[in-house]
Design an enzyme around this catalytic site. Structure first.
Site, PDB file in Angstrom:
ATOM      1  N   SER A  62       0.832  -1.210   0.000  1.00 18.43           N
ATOM      2  CA  SER A  62       0.000   0.000   0.000  1.00 18.43           C
ATOM      3  C   SER A  62       0.866   1.259   0.000  1.00 18.43           C
ATOM      4  O   SER A  62       2.005   1.252   0.468  1.00 18.43           O
ATOM      5  CB  SER A  62      -0.891   0.031   1.243  1.00 18.43           C
ATOM      6  OG  SER A  62      -1.494  -1.217   1.444  1.00 18.43           O
TER       7      SER A  62
HETATM    8  N1  SAH Z   1      -0.474  -4.775   4.050  1.00 22.63           N
HETATM    9  C1  SAH Z   1       0.267  -5.090   2.868  1.00 22.63           C
HETATM   10  C2  SAH Z   1      -0.438  -4.716   1.567  1.00 22.63           C
HETATM   11  C3  SAH Z   1      -1.698  -5.358   1.372  1.00 22.63           C
HETATM   12  S1  SAH Z   1      -2.199  -5.591  -0.255  1.00 22.63           S
HETATM   13  C4  SAH Z   1       1.649  -4.506   2.890  1.00 22.63           C
HETATM   14  O1  SAH Z   1       1.961  -3.776   3.809  1.00 22.63           O
HETATM   15  O2  SAH Z   1       2.443  -4.833   2.006  1.00 22.63           O
HETATM   16  C5  SAH Z   1      -3.507  -6.707   0.063  1.00 22.63           C
HETATM   17  C6  SAH Z   1      -3.084  -8.109   0.317  1.00 22.63           C
HETATM   18  O3  SAH Z   1      -4.247  -8.798   0.702  1.00 22.63           O
HETATM   19  C7  SAH Z   1      -2.566  -8.824  -0.902  1.00 22.63           C
HETATM   20  O4  SAH Z   1      -1.297  -9.338  -0.642  1.00 22.63           O
HETATM   21  C8  SAH Z   1      -3.592  -9.923  -1.169  1.00 22.63           C
HETATM   22  O5  SAH Z   1      -3.006 -11.095  -1.660  1.00 22.63           O
HETATM   23  C9  SAH Z   1      -4.158 -10.111   0.204  1.00 22.63           C
HETATM   24  N2  SAH Z   1      -5.481 -10.724   0.261  1.00 22.63           N
HETATM   25  C10 SAH Z   1      -6.551 -10.568  -0.539  1.00 22.63           C
HETATM   26  N3  SAH Z   1      -7.568 -11.327  -0.120  1.00 22.63           N
HETATM   27  C11 SAH Z   1      -7.148 -11.987   0.980  1.00 22.63           C
HETATM   28  C12 SAH Z   1      -7.728 -12.925   1.873  1.00 22.63           C
HETATM   29  N4  SAH Z   1      -8.978 -13.355   1.721  1.00 22.63           N
HETATM   30  N5  SAH Z   1      -6.988 -13.378   2.879  1.00 22.63           N
HETATM   31  C13 SAH Z   1      -5.718 -12.970   3.060  1.00 22.63           C
HETATM   32  N6  SAH Z   1      -5.104 -12.106   2.264  1.00 22.63           N
HETATM   33  C14 SAH Z   1      -5.815 -11.604   1.230  1.00 22.63           C
END
Ligand code: SAH
Length: 661
Positions: A62
């Protein structure tokens, strides 16, 4: 000041403070975490840019401000336990870990979960656990959480997450259409069933994909719809997911074990650290929380007796010449994980022995099985090397389902062997007698002379049947283990509660495996028959990794690569479940649809002291029916070899196992 430090300072000033983000705890955390370590190395120079950056699996880390805004909205306290959904790079988890006590983060892409875990470990974060799985279901065994951050946008707030929020807890989530602007919502749990909601403004996140999120775009969805929910998905939904034996929460497992007085803990190989560590964790909780007072293991009596001395801080008989656990396969017990558990037992006994709560440690196996086999082989080597070699092959196949064709060419061996039988039995008898005398004389009473006599008879019978290739040998050994268990239980009194550690092939119910077709039984079956509802057996499984094992009986220990499991096996099925490690209840609460799927027989893998990957299907697989074999199954997708205690300076292994003064 390094270039990155300056860029970070500017990020905080221009992207955070200038935009009105003044939360001290969050600003300090941003300045403590090196964001350049969380982005792909080729993009490190852009780490502090005011933008999201690409990660593997088409995901993004993000934009710094959005991550900070979300974390600030959580209103974290230093003692908080926080759930994050969407680990991504692990950057958000690191920021949270700087402020709160403990972070549990779930990521649905295995490559991201694995690399974030490694990265955070390398950076020294010890208060973050990362789970590969579907975060829309939360992490029930670690709930409740004081705060929950969902770092991906959902069509609506997943119910499971609301339920896992502590009263007074905050949940922050972007909700809205996946393609367009979403609203960042903060939900506060006021009471058991009251929640308060605030809209914190517009944001844009990648979609949350999962059971309570968006559906993944799959080209073959129609096929999935036609067959309904898969066995893998059913296992996923029915199991408790965890990261490691030291971190797993066992409260629900203890509830399922209930009032059982016998708990059997298996392992599918004798040389993997995780099984030993998990059995130790479970045993510790059973001892502390449920008053279990005996640990009885698949080891020889005199060897285990050393541990019993050690954990009671008493000295073993100094006349004992052979150091315990110094014979093949010594890594099975003389390893770091076991040493740690023994130390824990010693501390426990030192603290609680005065109020009558000490724990005893015993060996159930046929008396000095391994060292006696070794003595027999040494004798045969000196009189007839060919027979010795054949005997070696036989001993190498001490599992009831080994299908080595050489085993069927028994006639020659039997005839040859007959010539030496008397001597072999005499060796065996002498050996057992002298060790039994010591065990008896050293104060660690072995209950009675009668027991000694029975041991010798059992052992003799066992070795004989083994040589003559009779199926009954396996059952004889297990009958002996069961008899020893009964003696130990009656010695400790009727209120005693016992934990048994043994290979899956001993502790799982034989009636649910190929063994029963040959009329064989094992200690798991005998315990179930005798204790019925008050026994609880747990099998273990793994897919791949490293394992400590030998290539032949008596051979040196090697660290071998454990191959990925066969596609038609239970292990193959578990490997396809979208999480790494789990506890799967098979008896009490099990969905009928899952039971039905699991009841259909599959292959199951069994690795003992010997592992022969080249003939794996032949020698290490058998057919079983998992939900009838165990009450519960514990899965580790990847496991590592046990770490044997070293033979430093040519000393015996046991001198580093500090049981000998
Ligand atoms: N917090 C992260 C960025 C998040 S991006 C950072 O600091 O880098 C969102 C993430 O959520 C992605 O990696 C995606 O794969 C994950 N995601 C999406 N749906 C999900 C789910 N149901 N359970 C776990 N992770 C999920």
């Amino acid at each position: 000041m390094s270039n990155f430090a300056e860029l970070k300072r500017q990020m905080i000033e221009y992207q955070m403070v200038a935009r009105g983000l003044r939360d001290k705890a969050v600003l300090n955390a941003l300045s403590a975490v090196p964001r350049e370590k969380f982005v792909p190395s080729e993009l490190a120079e852009f780490a502090y840019h005011d933008a999201p950056l690409p990660l593997a699996a088409q995901q993004t880390i993000s934009q710094p401000y959005v991550a900070a805004l979300m974390i600030s909205a959580l209103q974290l306290q230093p003692d908080d336990r926080v759930l994050e959904v969407g680990t991504g790079s692990g950057y958000g988890a690191a920021i949270i870990a700087e402020i709160a006590a403990q972070v549990y983060s779930v990521e649905r892409h295995k490559v991201l979960a694995d690399s974030a875990r490694q990265r955070l470990l390398a950076l020294g974060y010890e208060n973050i656990q990362i789970l590969f799985g579907d975060g829309t279901l939360g992490w029930p065994i670690q709930a409740p959480f004081d705060a929950i951050a969902i770092a991906a946008s959902a069509p609506e707030i997943p119910q499971a997450l609301l339920q896992q929020l502590a009263i007074g807890g905050r949940l922050v989530i972007p909700v809205g259409n996946e393609m367009h602007r979403q609203s960042l919502l903060r939900i506060r749990r006021i009471s058991e069933d009251e929640y308060q909601q605030e809209d914190l403004g517009g944001v844009h996140f990648v979609p949350l994909i999962g059971a309570s999120g968006w559906e993944e775009q799959r080209p073959k969805r129609s096929l999935k719809a036609a067959i309904g929910i898969s066995a893998e998905e059913l296992i996923y939904q029915s199991s408790e997911h965890f990261t490691s034996p030291s971190e797993v929460c066992l409260d629900k497992l203890l509830q399922r074990i209930g009032d059982s007085s016998v708990v059997l803990l298996g392992e599918p190989s004798h040389g993997s650290a995780e099984f030993c560590e998990m059995r130790a964790r479970i045993s510790q909780e059973l001892i502390e929380k449920k008053g279990f007072n005996i640990v009885a293991v698949e080891a020889d009596w005199p060897d285990a007796n050393y541990i019993n001395h050690y954990i009671h801080s008493t000295a073993p008989d100094p006349r004992l010449k052979n150091p315990p656990f110094s014979r093949f396969p010594n890594w099975m017990w003389a390893n770091q994980s076991m040493l740690k558990f023994s130390r824990w037992l010693q501390d426990y006994n030192a603290t609680f022995a005065d109020n009558g709560h000490s724990v005893g440690f015993y060996g159930l196996d046929l008396y000095s099985l391994n060292s006696s086999i070794e003595a027999v082989l040494a004798y045969l080597d000196s009189v007839d090397p060919t027979t010795a070699q054949q005997a070696r092959v036989r001993y190498g196949c001490l599992t009831p389902w080994a299908k080595d064709p050489t085993l069927y060419v028994q006639a020659r061996l039997t005839k040859q062997y007959k010539k030496y039988e008397k001597d072999v039995l005499a060796i065996l008898r002498d050996r057992l007698k002298s060790r039994l005398n010591y065990a008896h004389a050293d104060g660690q009473r072995y209950f009675s002379t009668e027991q000694n006599t029975r041991l010798i008879a059992d052992a003799e019978g066992y070795y004989k049947t083994l040589y003559y290739a009779e199926q009954a040998s396996w059952s004889q050994r297990d009958q002996h283990m069961f008899n020893t268990l009964q003696s130990v239980l009656s010695f400790h009194g009727k209120d005693s509660k016992v934990i048994i550690w043994g290979h899956n092939s001993h502790i799982g119910d034989a009636r649910a495996t190929q063994m029963s077709a040959r009329g064989e039984f094992n200690i798991g079956q005998l315990v179930r028959e005798q204790y019925r509802g008050s026994a609880y057996s747990i099998g273990f499984g793994t897919d791949h990794g490293t394992v400590a094992a030998s290539s032949e009986w008596g051979g040196p220990m090697e660290i071998k690569q454990l191959q990925s499991a066969h596609i038609d096996s239970y292990e193959g099925l578990c490997h396809n479940v979208a999480t790494d490690n789990f506890l799967l209840p098979l008896s009490k609460p099990i969905k009928p649809a899952l039971r039905k799927r699991l009841l259909a027989e599959r292959l199951e893998r069994s690795v003992g002291a010997i592992y022969q990957p080249e003939s794996e299907l032949q020698n290490h697989y058998f057919y079983s029916c998992l939900p009838q074999q165990f009450d519960e199954y514990i899965w580790f997708d990847e496991t590592r070899a046990v770490e044997p205690l070293s033979r430093a300076n040519g000393k015996s292994l046991f001198e580093s196992f500090p049981f000998v003064a």
